[in-house]
Motif scaffolding. Structure first.
Motif, PDB file in Angstrom:
ATOM      1  N   THR A 172     -26.404  15.390  28.285  1.00 38.88           N
ATOM      2  CA  THR A 172     -25.365  15.817  29.227  1.00 38.88           C
ATOM      3  C   THR A 172     -24.290  14.753  29.371  1.00 38.88           C
ATOM      4  O   THR A 172     -23.421  14.856  30.224  1.00 38.88           O
ATOM      5  CB  THR A 172     -25.970  16.071  30.619  1.00 38.88           C
ATOM      6  OG1 THR A 172     -26.551  14.843  31.108  1.00 38.88           O
ATOM      7  CG2 THR A 172     -27.024  17.166  30.598  1.00 38.88           C
ATOM      8  N   GLY A 173     -24.346  13.696  28.550  1.00 40.70           N
ATOM      9  CA  GLY A 173     -23.567  12.491  28.768  1.00 40.70           C
ATOM     10  C   GLY A 173     -22.076  12.606  28.526  1.00 40.70           C
ATOM     11  O   GLY A 173     -21.548  13.643  28.082  1.00 40.70           O
ATOM     12  N   ALA A 174     -21.387  11.507  28.788  1.00 38.86           N
ATOM     13  CA  ALA A 174     -19.930  11.447  28.705  1.00 38.86           C
ATOM     14  C   ALA A 174     -19.425  11.662  27.278  1.00 38.86           C
ATOM     15  O   ALA A 174     -18.318  12.161  27.074  1.00 38.86           O
ATOM     16  CB  ALA A 174     -19.440  10.100  29.227  1.00 38.86           C
ATOM     17  N   PHE A 175     -20.242  11.290  26.297  1.00 43.00           N
ATOM     18  CA  PHE A 175     -19.883  11.493  24.901  1.00 43.00           C
ATOM     19  C   PHE A 175     -20.949  12.326  24.214  1.00 43.00           C
ATOM     20  O   PHE A 175     -22.097  12.400  24.673  1.00 43.00           O
ATOM     21  CB  PHE A 175     -19.759  10.136  24.183  1.00 43.00           C
ATOM     22  CG  PHE A 175     -18.576   9.323  24.613  1.00 43.00           C
ATOM     23  CD1 PHE A 175     -17.336   9.497  24.019  1.00 43.00           C
ATOM     24  CD2 PHE A 175     -18.706   8.374  25.619  1.00 43.00           C
ATOM     25  CE1 PHE A 175     -16.246   8.732  24.420  1.00 43.00           C
ATOM     26  CE2 PHE A 175     -17.620   7.605  26.028  1.00 43.00           C
ATOM     27  CZ  PHE A 175     -16.378   7.798  25.419  1.00 43.00           C
ATOM     28  N   LYS A 176     -20.568  12.947  23.117  1.00 40.84           N
ATOM     29  CA  LYS A 176     -21.530  13.678  22.293  1.00 40.84           C
ATOM     30  C   LYS A 176     -21.373  13.236  20.839  1.00 40.84           C
ATOM     31  O   LYS A 176     -20.306  12.734  20.432  1.00 40.84           O
ATOM     32  CB  LYS A 176     -21.336  15.182  22.433  1.00 40.84           C
ATOM     33  CG  LYS A 176     -19.939  15.699  22.162  1.00 40.84           C
ATOM     34  CD  LYS A 176     -19.856  17.197  22.488  1.00 40.84           C
ATOM     35  CE  LYS A 176     -18.444  17.734  22.276  1.00 40.84           C
ATOM     36  NZ  LYS A 176     -18.361  19.173  22.636  1.00 40.84           N
ATOM     37  N   LEU A 177     -22.440  13.411  20.078  1.00 48.22           N
ATOM     38  CA  LEU A 177     -22.433  12.965  18.692  1.00 48.22           C
ATOM     39  C   LEU A 177     -21.556  13.884  17.853  1.00 48.22           C
ATOM     40  O   LEU A 177     -21.730  15.105  17.868  1.00 48.22           O
ATOM     41  CB  LEU A 177     -23.858  12.952  18.140  1.00 48.22           C
ATOM     42  CG  LEU A 177     -24.010  12.462  16.690  1.00 48.22           C
ATOM     43  CD1 LEU A 177     -23.669  10.984  16.591  1.00 48.22           C
ATOM     44  CD2 LEU A 177     -25.429  12.715  16.181  1.00 48.22           C
ATOM     45  N   ALA A 178     -20.636  13.277  17.098  1.00 49.47           N
ATOM     46  CA  ALA A 178     -19.756  14.046  16.216  1.00 49.47           C
ATOM     47  C   ALA A 178     -20.105  13.829  14.748  1.00 49.47           C
ATOM     48  O   ALA A 178     -19.935  14.733  13.927  1.00 49.47           O
ATOM     49  CB  ALA A 178     -18.296  13.652  16.456  1.00 49.47           C
ATOM     50  N   GLU A 179     -20.609  12.628  14.423  1.00 49.95           N
ATOM     51  CA  GLU A 179     -20.910  12.311  13.024  1.00 49.95           C
ATOM     52  C   GLU A 179     -21.902  11.165  12.968  1.00 49.95           C
ATOM     53  O   GLU A 179     -21.869  10.251  13.791  1.00 49.95           O
ATOM     54  CB  GLU A 179     -19.618  11.900  12.297  1.00 49.95           C
ATOM     55  CG  GLU A 179     -19.817  11.428  10.863  1.00 49.95           C
ATOM     56  CD  GLU A 179     -18.585  10.747  10.285  1.00 49.95           C
ATOM     57  OE1 GLU A 179     -18.749   9.939   9.346  1.00 49.95           O
ATOM     58  OE2 GLU A 179     -17.473  11.004  10.780  1.00 49.95           O
ATOM     59  N   TRP A 180     -22.781  11.233  11.978  1.00 53.50           N
ATOM     60  CA  TRP A 180     -23.683  10.114  11.713  1.00 53.50           C
ATOM     61  C   TRP A 180     -23.873  10.009  10.213  1.00 53.50           C
ATOM     62  O   TRP A 180     -24.552  10.832   9.606  1.00 53.50           O
ATOM     63  CB  TRP A 180     -25.027  10.316  12.407  1.00 53.50           C
ATOM     64  CG  TRP A 180     -25.918   9.092  12.379  1.00 53.50           C
ATOM     65  CD1 TRP A 180     -25.889   8.049  11.494  1.00 53.50           C
ATOM     66  CD2 TRP A 180     -26.981   8.803  13.291  1.00 53.50           C
ATOM     67  NE1 TRP A 180     -26.858   7.125  11.782  1.00 53.50           N
ATOM     68  CE2 TRP A 180     -27.546   7.554  12.894  1.00 53.50           C
ATOM     69  CE3 TRP A 180     -27.504   9.454  14.395  1.00 53.50           C
ATOM     70  CZ2 TRP A 180     -28.620   6.971  13.560  1.00 53.50           C
ATOM     71  CZ3 TRP A 180     -28.578   8.877  15.058  1.00 53.50           C
ATOM     72  CH2 TRP A 180     -29.128   7.651  14.659  1.00 53.50           C
ATOM     73  N   THR A 181     -23.269   9.015   9.609  1.00 50.70           N
ATOM     74  CA  THR A 181     -23.451   8.729   8.195  1.00 50.70           C
ATOM     75  C   THR A 181     -24.328   7.497   8.093  1.00 50.70           C
ATOM     76  O   THR A 181     -23.899   6.381   8.406  1.00 50.70           O
ATOM     77  CB  THR A 181     -22.097   8.466   7.496  1.00 50.70           C
ATOM     78  OG1 THR A 181     -21.226   9.586   7.713  1.00 50.70           O
ATOM     79  CG2 THR A 181     -22.301   8.259   6.007  1.00 50.70           C
ATOM     80  N   LEU A 182     -25.579   7.698   7.710  1.00 51.47           N
ATOM     81  CA  LEU A 182     -26.558   6.614   7.714  1.00 51.47           C
ATOM     82  C   LEU A 182     -26.062   5.425   6.903  1.00 51.47           C
ATOM     83  O   LEU A 182     -25.543   5.580   5.797  1.00 51.47           O
ATOM     84  CB  LEU A 182     -27.896   7.105   7.154  1.00 51.47           C
ATOM     85  CG  LEU A 182     -28.656   8.138   8.014  1.00 51.47           C
ATOM     86  CD1 LEU A 182     -29.947   8.558   7.318  1.00 51.47           C
ATOM     87  CD2 LEU A 182     -28.952   7.581   9.390  1.00 51.47           C
ATOM     88  N   GLY A 183     -26.206   4.254   7.502  1.00 51.10           N
ATOM     89  CA  GLY A 183     -25.812   3.031   6.840  1.00 51.10           C
ATOM     90  C   GLY A 183     -24.332   2.748   6.876  1.00 51.10           C
ATOM     91  O   GLY A 183     -23.889   1.702   6.370  1.00 51.10           O
TER      92      GLY A 183
END
Length: 544
Positions: free
Chosen positions: A206-217
């Motif tokens: 529910t936080g102020a930001f949300k995940l948009a992208e995760w490129t490992l490494g």
């Protein structure tokens, strides 16, 4: 039931039985928008609030998720978060939380009391393997729920969509702090079940930001949650976390304007040069931490079973010189609690540096010619250099301390054995509080419960009278007793230091370096709880 805390349009902060209004920082002059880039050397391990427990992912998780309670930005003062109000029963065993209405998860679904119950049951479920499960031991039914996967947590009830009742098996004055830990943050069951063990790579809160992208490494990207329930927050539209960045390279990139926050801090080798460089003057932010670095003396091993010997060691160590070794990145300590912690006694003097008196005390204890011992230390810089300074100080009063420099895991293992480590320098392993309450500095590292094989009480100090007082202090759950409880903890810790099982050496300071295009309320760049940065309140001065 006693209603102790309310929060509607504004938040109220509890201080003893009285309530003080806490206002949100004024942002009338602050523009919405912009992005910031943060660098880290290591990749992010997980963004699951039930699992993540290192300083790197701690603040990231806190910007993705929320709990019933939180802290006023830049401080250690509790404020309500997902809870709009709460009530505590007279016996301190029942908490009823009224939830804010209209709070939505990042997937668009409205959060309810059932989500709170699910999240708490998930963290104590042994199948989750949460390192924070033990924090919830006071909740009724914890033993059963933590022993067998899928067992309901008896003490947590979703009374209706907006009401959560939590019953404890014993009064616990730290319980509201526990509700502010990452482990108590609320998650949606459908997303956890969708991703299973990979939820930490696909976090939904529910936080102020949300995940948009995760490129490992390579990088992790957060974007602004437009539906966030705290009006006007966050101020930034985006945060980019770049990983695989060596700290020295990150510092050079920050100087060139390519990076906004060097997440790993200023490299030790460049600290003095950077601190003394005029161009960085307004970019370095210093703040206190809930941290103490100390030398333990095993009171079960002669001659450290002798109080005068332990007092002599306290007087022999030149703490100012040790602080200089780490380029002033700490302040000398004279008691177990750090200055930022409630219960720290500003009037306590402790043991002043006095080699002559230390040598006289050794003679009174029957060791006029000194003695031989061992000092264990983790083998990563600067810890061996600090150990050598301690060794030199002890030699001045006749104590010949052989240094055993080992891998950190081996030092921890030795400290957990009753007869293995006469002395340990805790650097690199020193205690940083899980939450800002003095009890967290007692049980694991100075209480009788920690003086067990495999425990973290490496001094093996156990004072049963003080243990009983500590238990009683933590049973003072009525907020009207808050001030009296802190006073009792203050007396407990100074009584411990009078018996000298430790040499408190320093309280490390945190230094964050940021670009001059970022700003925010006081304290958020070295937030003592949202370590290292409280991202929700950062804004870009050049936002359009």
């Amino acid at each position: 039931m006693k209603k102790w805390l309310l929060a509607g349009a504004a938040a109220f902060l509890l201080s003893g039985p009285a309530m003080t209004l806490v206002t949100t920082p004024a942002h009338a002059q602050v523009k919405q928008g912009g992005s910031m880039t943060v660098t880290y050397k290591d990749d992010v391990s997980t963004l699951d609030p039930a699992i993540g427990y290192d300083w790197q992912n701690w603040s990231m998780i806190k910007s993705l998720f929320d709990g019933l309670m939180d802290y006023k930005p830049g401080t250690t003062e509790l404020v309500p978060d997902l809870a709009e109000s709460y009530e505590i029963s007279d016996d301190g065993l029942t908490y009823i939380f009224k939830l804010r209405q209209g709070v939505k998860f990042h997937n668009g679904r409205e959060m309810t009391a059932a989500d709170v119950k699910y999240s708490l049951e998930r963290v104590v479920n042994p199948a989750t393997q949460s390192p924070g499960a033990g924090f919830f031991g006071a909740i009724k039914g914890f033993d059963a729920a933590s022993a067998e996967a899928g067992t309901a947590l008896e003490g947590v009830t979703a009374v209706d969509d907006a009401t959560v009742k939590i019953e404890l098996s014993r009064p616990d004055a730290t319980f509201l702090h526990v509700m502010a830990l990452n482990f108590a943050h609320v998650v949606p069951a459908e997303e956890v079940e969708k991703y299973g063990a990979d939820f930490g790579k696909h976090p939904v809160g529910t936080g102020a930001f949300k995940l948009a992208e995760w490129t490992l490494g390579q990088r992790v990207v957060f974007e602004r949650n437009a539906d966030y329930y705290h009006e006007g927050l966050p101020r930034l539209d985006q945060i980019v976390f770049e990983v695989g960045q060596e700290p020295i390279v990150a510092l050079l990139r920050l100087e060139r304007g390519e990076v906004d926050v060097a997440g790993d801090g200023i490299p030790p080798a460049k600290f003095l040069e950077t601190k003394n460089d005029p161009k960085f003057k307004d970019m370095i932010v210093e703040g206190s931490q809930l941290h103490t670095g100390y030398v333990t003396m095993n009171v079960k091993m002669p001659p450290f079973d002798n109080l005068k010997v332990r007092q002599a060691v306290n007087m022999a160590i030149n703490k100012d010189r040790i602080v200089r070794i780490i380029n002033g990145r700490a302040v000398p300590a004279n008691q177990p609690l750090p200055p930022l912690m409630p219960g720290y006694d500003e009037s306590y003097e402790g043991f002043a540096f006095d080699p002559a008196k230390a040598k006289a005390l050794l003679a009174e204890a029957g060791f006029a010619d000194g003695f031989d011992t061992e000092l264990f230390v983790a083998n990563t810089d600067p810890q061996p250099r600090i150990a050598q300074a301690i060794q030199q100080d002890l030699a001045e009063i006749g104590i010949k301390a052989a240094i055993k420099s080992l891998a950190q895991a081996n030092v921890i293992a030795a400290g957990g054995e009753e007869d293995q480590a006469p002395m340990i320098w805790s650097g690199g392993m020193a205690w940083i509080a899980d939450f800002p309450d003095p009890s967290n500095f007692y049980g694991p590292i100075l209480g009788c419960g920690g003086a067990v094989p495999g425990g973290w009480n490496w001094s093996w100090y156990c004072n049963e009278e003080l243990d009983a007082r500590a238990v009683k202090a933590d049973s003072m759950a009525d907020p009207s007793q808050a001030d009296a409880r802190i006073e009792e903890w203050k007396k407990i810790f100074t009584a411990i230091q009078d018996e000298a099982p430790w040499v408190p050496v320093f309280n490390e300071q945190r230094f964050t370096i940021r670009s001059d295009r970022l700003a925010g309320p006081d304290g958020i760049f070295v937030d003592p709880v949202h370590i290292p940065v409280h991202y929700d309140y950062v804004y870009a001065k050049d936002a359009q």
